[in-house]
Design an enzyme around this catalytic site. Sequence first.
Site, mmCIF file in Angstrom:
data_model
loop_
_atom_site.group_PDB
_atom_site.id
_atom_site.type_symbol
_atom_site.label_atom_id
_atom_site.label_comp_id
_atom_site.label_asym_id
_atom_site.label_seq_id
_atom_site.Cartn_x
_atom_site.Cartn_y
_atom_site.Cartn_z
ATOM 1 N N LYS A 9 0.821 -1.217 0.000
ATOM 2 C CA LYS A 9 0.000 0.000 0.000
ATOM 3 C C LYS A 9 0.854 1.267 0.000
ATOM 4 O O LYS A 9 0.417 2.311 -0.457
ATOM 5 C CB LYS A 9 -0.996 -0.020 1.150
ATOM 6 C CG LYS A 9 -0.393 0.062 2.522
ATOM 7 C CD LYS A 9 -1.521 0.167 3.533
ATOM 8 C CE LYS A 9 -0.954 0.425 4.913
ATOM 9 N NZ LYS A 9 -1.981 0.472 5.930
ATOM 10 N N ARG A 10 2.074 1.153 0.493
ATOM 11 C CA ARG A 10 2.925 2.351 0.535
ATOM 12 C C ARG A 10 3.562 2.662 -0.820
ATOM 13 O O ARG A 10 3.999 3.771 -1.066
ATOM 14 C CB ARG A 10 4.055 2.197 1.556
ATOM 15 C CG ARG A 10 3.575 1.886 2.917
ATOM 16 C CD ARG A 10 4.076 2.882 3.963
ATOM 17 N NE ARG A 10 3.229 2.776 5.128
ATOM 18 C CZ ARG A 10 2.438 3.724 5.567
ATOM 19 N NH1 ARG A 10 2.409 4.888 4.966
ATOM 20 N NH2 ARG A 10 1.682 3.537 6.615
#
Length: 509
Positions: free
Chosen positions: A265-266
Amino acid sequence: MSEKAVRVRFAPSPTGPLHMGGVRTALYNYLFAKKNNGTFVLRIEDTDQTRFVKGAQEYILDALAWCGITPDEGPGIGGEHGPYIQSERKDMYPAYAEELIKKGWAYYAFDTSEDLENMREQAKKMKMPNWQYNSITRSSMKNSLTLPEDEVNSRIKNSEPYVIRFKMPRNQDVRFEDIVRGWVVVNTNNLDDKVLYKSDGMPTYHLANIVDDHTMAISHVIRGEEWLPSAPLHVLLYEAFGWEAPKFAHLPLLLRPDGNGKLSKRDGDRLGFPVFPTNWTTAEGELYSGYREKGYFPAAFINMLAFLGWNPGTTQELFSLEELVAAFTLERVSKSGAKFDAEKTKWYQQQYLRATPNEKLAEQLSQIIDGEYDRNYLAVVCNLMKERATFITDIPLDGDYFFNEPTEYDEKTVHKKWKEETTEIMQNWCNRLTALDPFTSEIIEVSFKQYLEEINKGIGAVLPAFRLLLTGKAMGPSMFEISALIGKEESIKRMEQGIKKIAKLKIQS
Ligand code: GLU
């Protein structure tokens, strides 16, 4: 014997927003269901209350709706096998856990978290860092296999906290055929005694998942590769209950663009592309961007996602959702991880923008620009601009001159293309424009070419100056179309003003 009806499920946990990998899992389930006249079920797996994130469930429903992946059964939709949220099915799981105990496939364990911590510490000291509760260690723990029966009964009677663990058989090969990966064989000596039922009165993922897949008559479990290590336990659970296991298909991981590791997600905002279907703001106010808000069309996003781990076996790349349904098979899902490609994702969006009718784009454009414009006018703008745009928002940005006269003139073009004689050439061209009637792009073009011949100039020497005056830019769609669209009066006004302004710029430089 008739084939079992195809029923598949997408079973996200509301522990955060839905990653695009999750959307792909939902998509493949949906495509497989539709292809096989089956049913696509959405089930929310929220038995882990400690990881519950507020708003995540709503996010999942909203994101799937945006993508057009509509469940046939699920929360808010209904169906014969509901409820479709596991916490609402809470009461049905204890009986299944008890059944496993009765059958000798599970046992009560009373070890406290300190007991477990001590065991881990001791093991670490003995240079065995990965202590597990398993077929060997269970004999030295506090459970219904080691304690006398009356002690077990009195502990339970006195409401002492306990969990129910799966009794993993010793040294047995678990085999199952995965549609994507082929035969998978795992020896049970590598598996631990997973908790099936927790002391908080909730089942764990493993128990609830199997009970629900069975009671919801799921025929195929299509899910991410990260669940492959759990599959042998699941296969054994089906065996323990005496149920027929569904068929399994574990989908390849989504990898970072450089192929280096899982797309997390980063990565998205760090590498400049969204990882989530729609925007997500954390409780701390941190924003993760989404495809929807970036301006992607859901059809483009879905088409791109379908190709991350699947291919049709032909060179066709553009598929509507219906076409994907027709072409999709699990046999064409690849085993190896699928690299996300941000450029390709943009390419899909461009293709879908180009394929959208001008009238439809005009309607969308009207919602994002200031002021009221005639729909036909906007449709022509879209027609001229869509070949060079990726998102609808690019149109008013790159084509601001369709709505406002230029306030600046591309410096490089002024410098390179505006010669001493250009002022006069443009003044005369402006006079010619004044005389044109009707003011259509064809007539402007013919007249322009005649003019070039008369003054003995090439198009490259004159057209950039014309573009500069009308748009301020160095590049863009056909000048004859632009001029015709903004109209005679506006074209002439811009030319007269522009000639003066550029002459001034020239003196200054
Ligand atoms: N709840 C699991 C998840 O969050 C579902 C895994 C499965 O499909 O079995 O992905």
